[in-house]
Design an enzyme around this catalytic site. Structure first.
Site, PDB file in Angstrom:
ATOM      1  CG  ASP A 113      -6.935  -1.611  -1.195  1.00  0.00           C
ATOM      2  OD1 ASP A 113      -6.766  -2.968  -2.128  1.00  0.00           O
ATOM      3  OD2 ASP A 113      -5.886  -1.015  -1.195  1.00  0.00           O
ATOM      4  CG  ASP A 133      -1.871  -1.286   1.145  1.00  0.00           C
ATOM      5  OD1 ASP A 133      -2.179  -1.649   0.095  1.00  0.00           O
ATOM      6  OD2 ASP A 133      -2.188  -1.301   2.558  1.00  0.00           O
TER       7      ASP A 133
END
Length: 212
Positions: A170, A136
């Site tokens: 995401d 991430d």
């Protein structure tokens, strides 16, 4: 394919150029590239320890396979283009995080706060098949300050919005799902073939008719 490519290229660059928790600003003080890894679901959520991680990876794999064939069905049945785009976003996002979970433990060394990971290290990767961590990096602290004292429960406390760090995959999943929910009445319909009136061939036309 474009979403998947961008997601993986960015993750590969982050993994091989940044240490854990390293960050740099992109736009002022409200958009940062901030490198973290998570063992679970989107936005850093976790699920059930070691067994949960394997179960989650297998669930992603099944979801991607089913999603691929379901997308083929939607295209074949000519559903709304908006639904197909949203479905493609969701499928690409799921596939992007699935690649991390399945293979990153095999092809990268561990990222730490003091060491940048290596691609295809001699001693092998930091994990085994299905045990990779999801990379991430997108961090948007749109508000970073102290809440007013009159706010119930959290008044006077330090507050950051938006705190979770996420990735392109995401974001693609979130955009796809939210768009379907907002436009479901328009998206969840099939295209119908247009019909046009035809003139019977061989019909006798009266030359005496005039156009007024």
């Amino acid at each position: 394919m474009l979403i998947l490519l961008v997601d993986q290229v960015l993750k590969f660059w982050i993994k091989t150029n940044m240490a854990i928790a390293e960050q740099f600003p992109m736009i002022s003080d409200w958009f940062y590239i901030h490198f973290i890894e998570n063992e679970g679901m989107a936005y850093g959520l976790k699920f059930g320890g070691e067994f949960g991680k394997i179960a989650l990876t297998l669930f992603r794999l099944v979801a991607v396979v089913i999603g691929f064939f379901y997308m083929k069905k939607l295209v074949r049945e000519k559903y709304h283009t908006g639904l197909l785009i949203c479905g493609a976003l969701i499928l690409a996002g799921a596939a992007g995080n699935l690649i991390d979970s399945m293979f990153y433990g095999l092809i990268f060394s561990a990222s730490t706060r003091y060491e940048v990971a290596q691609f295809l290290p001699e001693g092998g990767g930091y994990g085994t098949f299905l045990h990779g961590n999801v990379v991430d990096m997108l961090y948007f602290p749109l508000f970073d300050g102290t809440l007013p004292s009159w706010v119930p429960f959290w008044g006077g406390e330090h507050f950051i919005f938006f705190r979770p760090v996420f990735n392109i995959a995401d974001a693609a999943i979130s955009v796809g799902v939210i768009a379907i929910l907002l436009f479901q009445k328009r998206f969840l319909v099939k295209k119908t073939e247009e019909t046009h009136p035809t003139v019977e061939t061989g019909a006798i036309v009266d030359d005496r008719q005039q156009v007024m």
